[in-house]
Design a protein around this motif. Structure first.
Motif, PDB file in Angstrom:
ATOM      1  N   GLU A 135       0.838  -1.202   0.000  1.00 53.24           N
ATOM      2  CA  GLU A 135       0.000   0.000   0.000  1.00 53.24           C
ATOM      3  C   GLU A 135       0.874   1.254   0.000  1.00 53.24           C
ATOM      4  O   GLU A 135       0.616   2.205  -0.755  1.00 53.24           O
ATOM      5  N   SER A 136       1.908   1.256   0.791  1.00 51.80           N
ATOM      6  CA  SER A 136       2.822   2.403   0.859  1.00 51.80           C
ATOM      7  C   SER A 136       3.528   2.626  -0.476  1.00 51.80           C
ATOM      8  O   SER A 136       3.634   3.762  -0.961  1.00 51.80           O
ATOM      9  N   ALA A 137       3.991   1.542  -1.079  1.00 50.18           N
ATOM     10  CA  ALA A 137       4.666   1.643  -2.380  1.00 50.18           C
ATOM     11  C   ALA A 137       3.697   2.120  -3.455  1.00 50.18           C
ATOM     12  O   ALA A 137       4.053   2.912  -4.335  1.00 50.18           O
ATOM     13  N   PHE A 138       2.458   1.644  -3.373  1.00 48.17           N
ATOM     14  CA  PHE A 138       1.400   2.019  -4.307  1.00 48.17           C
ATOM     15  C   PHE A 138       1.146   3.529  -4.242  1.00 48.17           C
ATOM     16  O   PHE A 138       1.033   4.205  -5.273  1.00 48.17           O
ATOM     17  N   LYS A 139       1.081   4.078  -3.036  1.00 45.32           N
ATOM     18  CA  LYS A 139       0.818   5.510  -2.869  1.00 45.32           C
ATOM     19  C   LYS A 139       1.984   6.349  -3.396  1.00 45.32           C
ATOM     20  O   LYS A 139       1.773   7.403  -4.011  1.00 45.32           O
ATOM     21  N   LYS A 141       3.939   5.504  -5.812  1.00 46.20           N
ATOM     22  CA  LYS A 141       3.874   5.425  -7.278  1.00 46.20           C
ATOM     23  C   LYS A 141       2.799   6.356  -7.831  1.00 46.20           C
ATOM     24  O   LYS A 141       2.999   7.009  -8.867  1.00 46.20           O
ATOM     25  N   ILE A 142       1.662   6.451  -7.132  1.00 47.52           N
ATOM     26  CA  ILE A 142       0.597   7.352  -7.574  1.00 47.52           C
ATOM     27  C   ILE A 142       1.108   8.785  -7.640  1.00 47.52           C
ATOM     28  O   ILE A 142       0.887   9.500  -8.621  1.00 47.52           O
ATOM     29  N   THR A 172      -6.784   6.032 -12.108  1.00 44.96           N
ATOM     30  CA  THR A 172      -6.415   5.024 -13.104  1.00 44.96           C
ATOM     31  C   THR A 172      -5.720   5.646 -14.317  1.00 44.96           C
ATOM     32  O   THR A 172      -5.004   4.956 -15.042  1.00 44.96           O
ATOM     33  N   ASP A 173      -5.922   6.953 -14.524  1.00 45.19           N
ATOM     34  CA  ASP A 173      -5.213   7.623 -15.622  1.00 45.19           C
ATOM     35  C   ASP A 173      -3.712   7.669 -15.360  1.00 45.19           C
ATOM     36  O   ASP A 173      -2.919   7.811 -16.286  1.00 45.19           O
ATOM     37  N   ALA A 174      -3.353   7.556 -14.089  1.00 42.32           N
ATOM     38  CA  ALA A 174      -1.932   7.591 -13.722  1.00 42.32           C
ATOM     39  C   ALA A 174      -1.305   6.202 -13.722  1.00 42.32           C
ATOM     40  O   ALA A 174      -0.134   6.049 -13.407  1.00 42.32           O
ATOM     41  N   PHE A 175      -2.087   5.171 -14.081  1.00 39.18           N
ATOM     42  CA  PHE A 175      -1.588   3.796 -14.080  1.00 39.18           C
ATOM     43  C   PHE A 175      -1.004   3.415 -15.432  1.00 39.18           C
ATOM     44  O   PHE A 175      -1.499   3.824 -16.481  1.00 39.18           O
ATOM     45  N   SER A 176       0.029   2.606 -15.400  1.00 37.08           N
ATOM     46  CA  SER A 176       0.441   1.876 -16.608  1.00 37.08           C
ATOM     47  C   SER A 176      -0.431   0.630 -16.690  1.00 37.08           C
ATOM     48  O   SER A 176      -1.128   0.281 -15.727  1.00 37.08           O
ATOM     49  N   PHE A 177      -0.388  -0.060 -17.805  1.00 41.63           N
ATOM     50  CA  PHE A 177      -1.146  -1.301 -17.934  1.00 41.63           C
ATOM     51  C   PHE A 177      -0.670  -2.298 -16.880  1.00 41.63           C
ATOM     52  O   PHE A 177      -1.457  -3.003 -16.256  1.00 41.63           O
ATOM     53  N   GLY A 178       0.634  -2.313 -16.655  1.00 41.70           N
ATOM     54  CA  GLY A 178       1.187  -3.212 -15.643  1.00 41.70           C
ATOM     55  C   GLY A 178       0.670  -2.897 -14.250  1.00 41.70           C
ATOM     56  O   GLY A 178       0.395  -3.809 -13.459  1.00 41.70           O
ATOM     57  N   ASP A 179       0.513  -1.601 -13.938  1.00 36.91           N
ATOM     58  CA  ASP A 179      -0.050  -1.203 -12.641  1.00 36.91           C
ATOM     59  C   ASP A 179      -1.472  -1.731 -12.484  1.00 36.91           C
ATOM     60  O   ASP A 179      -1.857  -2.218 -11.416  1.00 36.91           O
TER      61      ASP A 179
END
Length: 312
Positions: A135-139, A141-142, A172-179
């Motif tokens: 969760e921390s890594a996810f935030k 990256k966002i 989700t606009d900030a996501f890559s397909f991999g994300d």
């Protein structure tokens, strides 16, 4: 002292092909081609056409006897056209997937509930410490990805919480397909089931297919050869298309490009039935050119299988 590789002019690079058996006429046109594409990229596409033989000293060497330079260049451009057409279709799938993720998680836990993994992740599969770490890594990256996003709404104060994070419908606009695919891997079965239902497949098929498409997307983006690709993990075979994919043995199907094409078709029939899949088909038809051996090498059960690259 170790002997260093010697630099070669473009003409010398073509002569190297010629010495190894390639039928090439060395002129301005062929020199210009190697200038643009590069020796090693051309060699990559020549590799499947080569044979390992013994030379006069009994050493094993790779030869390209009977192979023309035109064949090699044609394979490169055929692959390029196929990559571009596949990438175009995958972009539609990526957008549709992000829309479903936002819709399902928005309904399940509200605008900002996605920021707490305990609200939507699979707590049976992952322990709380694992989820907290990710969760921390996810935030983080966002925040990094928000700076690269061109979507104006994602940076408007009214769309951000007190910590500066956007709503699920914008993030989700900030996501890559991999994300996005990684989010599915975290997700609870209940949430996954809703997304799988939207794409008319099982949870297992959804994960398997999207991981495969993410891999292929990365290959396409990095100019990698896909007509000769061999998947390390064969995705689940779309049941509607089993007859058109080469069957190696009982319950084992080809891990070549054909299975990817039929996965694309499954998604596009749902996302955009009017999509021009004929461009993908045309690229493959130019590669196969009615040759059964080439169709099998691509993972199709026969040349007739290419007829079923269409949307209902």
């Amino acid at each position: 002292m170790e002997e260093l590789p010697t630099k070669l002019t473009f003409e010398q690079q073509l002569n190297l092909f010629k010495e190894r058996g390639v039928n090439v006429q060395i002129d301005d046109r062929s020199i210009n081609t190697v200038k643009i594409i590069g020796y090693y990229k051309l060699k990559e596409f020549a590799f499947p056409l080569s044979k390992v033989v013994e030379d006069n000293d009994g050493n094993k060497v790779r030869r390209y006897d009977g192979v023309t330079y035109k064949q090699i260049v044609d394979r490169y451009y055929q692959d390029k056209n196929l990559r571009l057409n596949i990438l175009h279709a995958i972009e539609d799938i990526e957008v549709a997937l992000n829309t479903q993720i936002a819709y399902v998680l928005g309904n399940a836990c509200g605008a900002y509930g996605y920021l707490s993994f305990s609200n939507w992740c699979n707590k049976e599969k992952y322990c709380k410490y694992y989820l907290q770490e990710h969760e921390s890594a996810f935030k983080r990256k966002i925040k990094r990805n928000m700076n690269r996003s061109n979507l104006p709404d994602i940076k408007e104060r009214k769309n951000l919480n007190s910590h500066g994070f956007p709503t699920i419908w914008l993030v989700t606009d900030a996501f890559s397909f991999g994300d996005s695919v990684q989010m599915l891997d975290y997700m609870s079965k209940k949430n996954l089931g809703k997304i799988a239902s939207a794409f008319d497949c099982t949870i297992e098929e959804l994960i398997s297919w999207l991981k495969c498409l993410n891999f292929i997307r990365n290959q396409c983006c990095h100019n990698s050869n896909i007509i000769d690709i061999k998947l390390r993990t064969t995705p689940k075979v779309p049941s509607s298309f089993k007859d058109y994919i080469f069957k190696i043995s009982e319950n084992r199907y080809s891990d070549r490009i054909a299975i990817i094409i039929f996965i694309l078709i499954h998604f596009m029939q749902i996302i955009n039935p009017r999509y021009q899949i004929g461009k993908v088909k045309g690229s493959l038809m130019s590669i196969v050119h009615g040759d059964t051996k080439k169709a099998l090498q691509l993972g199709f059960s026969s040349t007739d299988s290419l007829k079923f690259i269409k949307l209902n």
